[in-house]
Write a protein that holds these residues in place. Structure first.
Motif: not given
Length: 178
Positions: A87-100
């Motif tokens: 779950x944590x990795x998915x949240x970090x991935x999603x946050x990075x996706x929003x940044x990109x």
């Protein structure tokens, strides 16, 4: 408690069709949201083909989301495997996706407006993108996690019934053990 939740396994197995649909829905939502509500000064923006340009932000979002969903797992299959994904990795991935997505939308805005970016412009665009995207996406991560947890919990609860059924009983009427 939160650390425990963030380290829980998170499902990564999605079909290409489902990922394409997800990218379409996310990009469509962003484009329509910006077109309908015209936040962040878009209502004052005077430009030819304003509707198409606003919808272009949704198209950028679609493209970045699709690349994230399809290309990154192909390039780094071990990192994105169910075995390592939480779950944590998915949240970090999603946050990075929003940044990109914010970077892509800023570059798109520079292209269609003819202006070059300034640091305050970049900060504003990233901030606006996070305001629109962070709460629904983190919420979606938790909802998907809870749905999957419920689905797999029900399946696990039926597991003993499967072995007790007549379909797997041995010749002597007892459950076969292999």
């Amino acid at each position: 408690m939160l650390i425990k939740l963030l380290s829980q396994p998170y499902p990564t197995d999605e079909s290409t069709r489902r990922q394409f649909t997800k990218a379409t829905v996310i990009g469509g939502f962003i484009g329509l949201f910006l077109l309908i509500f015209q936040p962040f000064g878009l209502d004052d923006w005077q430009t030819p083909d304003k509707t198409a340009k606003i919808l272009g932000f949704g198209l950028v979002t679609f493209g970045v989301t699709l690349a994230d969903s399809l290309l990154l797992p192909l390039l780094f299959p071990r990192y994105f495997s169910d075995r390592h994904w939480t779950v944590g990795r998915e949240i970090v991935r999603t946050t990075l996706l929003i940044f990109v997505i914010a970077v892509g939308n800023r570059l798109y805005l520079d292209q269609i407006s003819g202006y070059s970016s300034t640091l305050p412009g970049w900060v504003r665009m990233i901030g606006m993108t996070f305001v629109i995207g962070i709460f629904p996406t983190v919420g979606a991560v938790f909802v998907i996690y809870l749905i999957q947890l419920r689905k797999f919990s029900r399946g696990a609860a039926r597991f003993p019934d499967f072995f007790a059924s007549s379909a797997v009983k041995g010749a002597y009427g007892r459950a076969a053990v292999y």
